[in-house]
Design a protein around this motif. Structure first.
Motif, PDB file in Angstrom:
ATOM      1  N   SER A  87       4.913  25.303  21.671  1.00 21.83           N
ATOM      2  CA  SER A  87       4.687  24.726  22.998  1.00 21.83           C
ATOM      3  C   SER A  87       5.550  25.402  24.067  1.00 21.83           C
ATOM      4  CB  SER A  87       4.984  23.224  22.992  1.00 21.83           C
ATOM      5  OG  SER A  87       6.339  22.979  22.639  1.00 21.83           O
ATOM      6  N   GLU A  88       6.460  26.291  23.667  1.00 24.25           N
ATOM      7  CA  GLU A  88       7.282  27.003  24.635  1.00 24.25           C
ATOM      8  C   GLU A  88       6.409  27.869  25.538  1.00 24.25           C
ATOM      9  OE1 GLU A  88      10.712  27.146  25.232  1.00 24.25           O
ATOM     10  OE2 GLU A  88      10.744  25.333  24.001  1.00 24.25           O
ATOM     11  N   LYS A  89       6.764  27.925  26.798  1.00 28.82           N
ATOM     12  CA  LYS A  89       5.977  28.680  27.762  1.00 28.82           C
ATOM     13  C   LYS A  89       6.158  30.186  27.599  1.00 28.82           C
ATOM     14  CE  LYS A  89       6.123  25.010  31.254  1.00 28.82           C
ATOM     15  NZ  LYS A  89       6.523  24.636  32.642  1.00 28.82           N
ATOM     16  N   GLU A  90       7.260  30.604  27.007  1.00 27.16           N
ATOM     17  CA  GLU A  90       7.546  32.027  26.867  1.00 27.16           C
ATOM     18  C   GLU A  90       7.578  32.420  25.395  1.00 27.16           C
ATOM     19  OE1 GLU A  90      10.959  33.308  29.137  1.00 27.16           O
ATOM     20  OE2 GLU A  90      10.786  31.573  30.470  1.00 27.16           O
ATOM     21  N   GLU A  91       7.353  33.721  25.140  1.00 28.75           N
ATOM     22  CA  GLU A  91       7.495  34.238  23.782  1.00 28.75           C
ATOM     23  C   GLU A  91       8.968  34.277  23.392  1.00 28.75           C
ATOM     24  OE1 GLU A  91       3.970  37.350  22.986  1.00 28.75           O
ATOM     25  OE2 GLU A  91       5.375  37.969  24.544  1.00 28.75           O
ATOM     26  N   PHE A  92       9.218  34.367  22.074  1.00 27.37           N
ATOM     27  CA  PHE A  92      10.601  34.444  21.628  1.00 27.37           C
ATOM     28  C   PHE A  92      11.262  35.718  22.151  1.00 27.37           C
ATOM     29  CE2 PHE A  92      13.578  36.193  18.477  1.00 27.37           C
ATOM     30  CZ  PHE A  92      14.591  35.244  18.591  1.00 27.37           C
ATOM     31  N   ALA A  93      10.550  36.858  22.072  1.00 18.90           N
ATOM     32  CA  ALA A  93      11.114  38.110  22.565  1.00 18.90           C
ATOM     33  C   ALA A  93       9.986  39.085  22.868  1.00 18.90           C
ATOM     34  CB  ALA A  93      12.074  38.724  21.552  1.00 18.90           C
ATOM     35  N   SER A  94      10.252  39.943  23.834  1.00 14.79           N
ATOM     36  CA  SER A  94       9.302  41.005  24.171  1.00 14.79           C
ATOM     37  C   SER A  94      10.046  42.075  24.954  1.00 14.79           C
ATOM     38  CB  SER A  94       8.122  40.466  24.996  1.00 14.79           C
ATOM     39  OG  SER A  94       8.569  39.999  26.260  1.00 14.79           O
ATOM     40  N   ALA A  95       9.395  43.231  25.119  1.00 16.21           N
ATOM     41  CA  ALA A  95       9.978  44.315  25.899  1.00 16.21           C
ATOM     42  C   ALA A  95       8.868  45.277  26.274  1.00 16.21           C
ATOM     43  CB  ALA A  95      11.069  45.035  25.115  1.00 16.21           C
ATOM     44  N   ARG A  96       9.140  46.058  27.295  1.00 13.62           N
ATOM     45  CA  ARG A  96       8.186  47.110  27.623  1.00 13.62           C
ATOM     46  C   ARG A  96       8.219  48.186  26.545  1.00 13.62           C
ATOM     47  NH1 ARG A  96       8.725  49.316  33.548  1.00 13.62           N
ATOM     48  NH2 ARG A  96       7.938  47.193  33.882  1.00 13.62           N
ATOM     49  N   SER A  97       9.429  48.468  26.048  1.00 14.79           N
ATOM     50  CA  SER A  97       9.557  49.418  24.940  1.00 14.79           C
ATOM     51  C   SER A  97      10.898  49.232  24.264  1.00 14.79           C
ATOM     52  CB  SER A  97       9.414  50.873  25.419  1.00 14.79           C
ATOM     53  OG  SER A  97      10.492  51.232  26.268  1.00 14.79           O
ATOM     54  N   LEU A  98      10.955  49.598  22.981  1.00 15.71           N
ATOM     55  CA  LEU A  98      12.179  49.598  22.196  1.00 15.71           C
ATOM     56  C   LEU A  98      12.317  50.972  21.563  1.00 15.71           C
ATOM     57  CD1 LEU A  98      14.611  48.419  20.667  1.00 15.71           C
ATOM     58  CD2 LEU A  98      12.984  47.545  18.956  1.00 15.71           C
ATOM     59  N   THR A  99      13.419  51.657  21.883  1.00 16.08           N
ATOM     60  CA  THR A  99      13.666  52.999  21.347  1.00 16.08           C
ATOM     61  C   THR A  99      14.910  52.979  20.479  1.00 16.08           C
ATOM     62  OG1 THR A  99      12.624  54.066  23.249  1.00 16.08           O
ATOM     63  CG2 THR A  99      14.111  55.413  21.904  1.00 16.08           C
ATOM     64  N   ILE A 100      14.767  53.540  19.257  1.00 16.86           N
ATOM     65  CA  ILE A 100      15.874  53.589  18.314  1.00 16.86           C
ATOM     66  C   ILE A 100      16.049  55.019  17.835  1.00 16.86           C
ATOM     67  CG2 ILE A 100      16.803  52.744  16.132  1.00 16.86           C
ATOM     68  CD1 ILE A 100      15.029  50.285  16.438  1.00 16.86           C
ATOM     69  N   ALA A 101      17.239  55.556  18.046  1.00 15.38           N
ATOM     70  CA  ALA A 101      17.573  56.872  17.504  1.00 15.38           C
ATOM     71  C   ALA A 101      18.447  56.664  16.274  1.00 15.38           C
ATOM     72  CB  ALA A 101      18.295  57.716  18.549  1.00 15.38           C
ATOM     73  N   ILE A 102      18.050  57.281  15.138  1.00 16.78           N
ATOM     74  CA  ILE A 102      18.751  57.055  13.881  1.00 16.78           C
ATOM     75  C   ILE A 102      19.034  58.390  13.199  1.00 16.78           C
ATOM     76  CG2 ILE A 102      16.563  56.741  12.653  1.00 16.78           C
ATOM     77  CD1 ILE A 102      18.019  54.767  10.812  1.00 16.78           C
ATOM     78  N   LYS A 103      20.191  58.437  12.536  1.00 18.29           N
ATOM     79  CA  LYS A 103      20.540  59.608  11.748  1.00 18.29           C
ATOM     80  C   LYS A 103      20.305  59.281  10.280  1.00 18.29           C
ATOM     81  CE  LYS A 103      23.933  61.591  14.927  1.00 18.29           C
ATOM     82  NZ  LYS A 103      25.336  62.041  15.097  1.00 18.29           N
TER      83      LYS A 103
END
Length: 698
Positions: A87-103
């Motif tokens: 029933s929450e009006k908003e989503e739990f989480a969102s973003a335009r983009s998520l960038t992860i750099a990993i070694k």
């Protein structure tokens, strides 16, 4: 056929086949790289992430750049609300983009995860916790916090966290809070490291809140060699908090060098912010050093003001016990007792508004049991000098503990000149959020000269001593006295000046009015004072109440009802010697304790009427109703003292609280010298005292 000289050998069919296959495979790899679409993995990512997080997860696109540092970008990721929060009006989480750099290589060789960059573009969040304990941020199937197995949490190494235009809502029902955080990071510039910046706005603890936080970059947070900078300011309703300084290796609780300042109109409003219950106080402002280790939180060397009093000391908190433990060592150089009224259930300060509907003269604020159970504590407090307009107290010492909801006041002492007012109390939890209480006050050798100093006089001698006891069950000071049993036994030895003592003992308004009603002149020499008054079920009655001056003997009889805060008392004054121009008889004090009525009794009224009538008929005869023949010195005072020793209303004889009592040999010597008889038995003393009381009322 033999090949001709100079002609290159022809490749074997096997080699030609392998070369063709290698070319085809290389072409296939080139075509695969050129035509590969990482979005083919999106359905798998969505399905597995949704199962792991117990809520719907969707990603629009997936981009991967392979290399020694591999970069993964998720376009338009969305994480929905779990079951029970839809029933929450908003989503739990969102973003335009998520960038992860990993070694990958350090991880493959067992050196853990290393993220050169985590970047969030326009992240949104909705953090919710309900009153029943369920929340949407622990990622468990039932929405309740997962049990803590006690194992340490290892964090990956992150070189840079980059946040652009973040907006997170936080709603915590139990804390009556709903506010938003605007979050972003700043890049390093001009040789300065980057920062994390967060601004809060909304409501916290049902009060408006605004806040501004600037912290070091996450790279600094994870670096044990570099202190992590903190700059925090919060305004929660009328309360303001500022915290500035550095934290040493915050991930491992190595310590801190922080300056904390708290200010506001009432320290009790700090409870939602610090989790430690504090009684009501007047306006305050304090500042000190905040430090912590893995075991303790310390607020040390703080000082400031509390109302018109100064306050300082050290507070150490152990948050790891089942109930947090607080050890406070506090002191004041100058303290106004009105500022501490909240600690005994009263309203602190001198600005209490008049409330005509409130008839209580004792503090009636209910002890908050839930807050009391929220902490265990040991409190030691010393005030060097007391400012008090009512009673001339010199200093104060307190030693008290709170353990599992029980209060043990081991010491609540006031110095009064060379004497003391020493009290102890225990309050143990009882049914209906009440407390089973025992209280004892020892008045020990309080010099009359000190009382007189408070009234503007330096003359007089003698000491006052005795005891006050109370046993009761209730929920506030007023309620405990209204239900209580005990008594008051006070004895004044050697005397002083009545006009200096009564206003302090009875309150300025009532004391001065009583002096006027009794017709006693200023600086009347007081030779004896005894108050022996039992308390039963909230009603204070009179065994003995006697004031003796050089010329008069005043006795009291009646009751003070703390159930309804009224009194019905009569004060009778008789001349010891032959006296003319005096109106003897009872003065009646009745009505509410906070504003009683003082009226002359029938005898005084009759004498006044007779004086008026005789003056009209034969003026010289008007003096006849004012003549008293005197009751004689007698031994009423001595007998009242003996009764107070034999049957003290407080249950404890005054003993040595008024100074060392004469030895038996000294008493016998005085008796032989004066020809007096041996000391009477307690029964004889009581009979003689009652007879004398009857004679005084005749």
């Amino acid at each position: 056929m033999t090949p001709q000289p100079g002609t290159p050998p022809r490749p074997s069919p096997i080699r030609r086949t392998l070369a063709i296959l290698a070319g085809v495979f290389a072409l296939a790899i080139i075509l695969l790289i050129a035509l590969w679409n990482w979005d083919w993995f999106v359905p798998t990512i969505n399905r597995r992430a949704s199962a792991a997080l117990h809520r719907p997860v969707t990603v629009a696109h997936l981009h991967v750049q392979l290399g020694w540092t591999t970069t993964i970008t998720l376009d338009d990721p969305h994480i929905g609300q779990p079951e029970g929060f839809t029933s929450e009006k908003e989503e739990f989480a969102s973003a335009r983009s998520l960038t992860i750099a990993i070694k990958p290589w350090p991880y493959l060789v067992g050196h853990g995860l290393t993220f050169p960059l985590i970047a969030l573009d326009t992240p949104r969040g909705d953090i919710v916790a309900l009153k029943d304990g369920r929340n949407n941020y622990t990622f468990t199937a039932d929405g309740k916090p997962a049990p803590d197995d006690g194992s340490p949490t290892s964090l990956p190494h992150i070189d840079e966290l980059r946040i652009t235009d973040g907006d997170i809502r936080i709603a915590l029902a139990r804390l009556r809070s709903d506010f938003r955080l605007a979050v972003h990071t700043t890049p390093p510039a001009d040789g300065k490291p980057g920062t994390i910046v967060a601004d809060a706005k909304g409501r916290y603890a049902a009060q408006p809140i605004t806040g501004h936080f600037v912290g070091g970059a996450l790279l600094t947070l994870a670096n044990a060699q570099n202190p992590y900078p903190v700059d925090l300011s919060i305004a929660n309703g009328p309360t303001s908090v500022t915290l500035r300084g550095t934290v040493d290796d915050p991930l491992h609780f190595a310590g801190a060098q922080l300056n904390l300042k708290l200010a506001g109109p009432d320290m009790s409003l700090l409870y939602p912010l610090i989790g430690i219950p504090i009684p009501q106080t007047p306006r305050y402002s304090i500042a000190g050093k905040l430090d912590y280790t893995a075991a303790k939180i310390r607020f040390t060397g703080f000082d400031g003001h509390l109302g018109s009093s100064d306050i300082g000391g050290d507070i150490i908190v152990d948050p790891h016990q089942k109930v947090p433990f607080v050890d406070a060592a506090l002191h004041s150089h100058l303290v106004d007792l009105a500022d501490l009224a909240g600690f005994v259930g009263g309203e602190p300060g001198h600005t209490k508004a008049e409330n005509t509907a409130d008839t209580n003269v004792l503090p009636d604020q209910r002890i908050n049991v839930p807050k009391l159970n929220a902490v265990n504590a040991h409190i030691a407090y010393h005030g060097d000098h007391i400012e008090n307009k009512r009673i001339p107290l010199d200093n104060i010492d307190v030693d008290a503990t709170v353990q599992d909801g029980a209060i043990d006041v081991r010491k609540l002492n006031f110095a009064v000149g060379t004497g003391t007012l020493a009290s102890t109390a225990t309050l143990n939890p009882a049914a209906n959020n009440d407390f089973s209480t025992r209280f004892k006050l020892d008045v020990s050798r309080v010099p009359v000269t000190r009382l007189m100093k408070g009234a503007g006089s330096l003359e007089g001698q003698g000491t006052i001593g005795g005891h006050v006891t109370l046993s009761s069950t209730g929920h506030s000071v007023a309620n405990l006295v209204a239900n209580g049993t005990g008594g008051i036994t006070l004895v004044l030895d050697q005397g002083g000046h009545l006009s200096a003592i009564l206003p302090d003992l009875l309150g300025l308004q009532l004391g001065n009015a009583l002096l006027s009603a009794l017709g006693l002149p200023d600086r009347t020499p007081l030779q004896c004072f005894i108050a022996d008054m039992p308390l039963k079920d909230g009603i204070l009655s009179t065994n003995a109440f006697l004031l003796q001056t050089g010329d008069t003997r005043t006795t009291g009889d009646g009751t003070i009802n703390f159930r309804n805060n009224t009194l019905d008392y009569a004060i009778t004054t008789r001349a010891i010697h032959f006296t003319i121009a005096s109106f003897p008889g009872a003065v009646h004090i009745t009505g509410p304790l906070h504003s009683p009525t003082i009226l002359p009794g029938a005898e005084i009224a009759g004498r006044l009427a007779a004086t008026g009538a005789l003056a009209a008929v034969f003026p010289p005869a008007a003096i006849i109703p004012t003549i008293q023949f005197g009751v004689g010195k007698g031994s009423a005072c001595e007998q009242a003292v003996e009764q107070a020793y034999a049957h003290p209303a407080a249950g404890i004889a005054p003993g040595a609280t008024t100074g060392p009592r004469p030895s038996a040999a000294a008493k016998a010597g005085r008796a032989r010298t004066s020809g007096a008889k041996e000391r009477k038995s307690a029964a004889e003393v009581r009979a003689a005292w009652e007879k004398k009381q009857q004679h005084n009322h005749q």
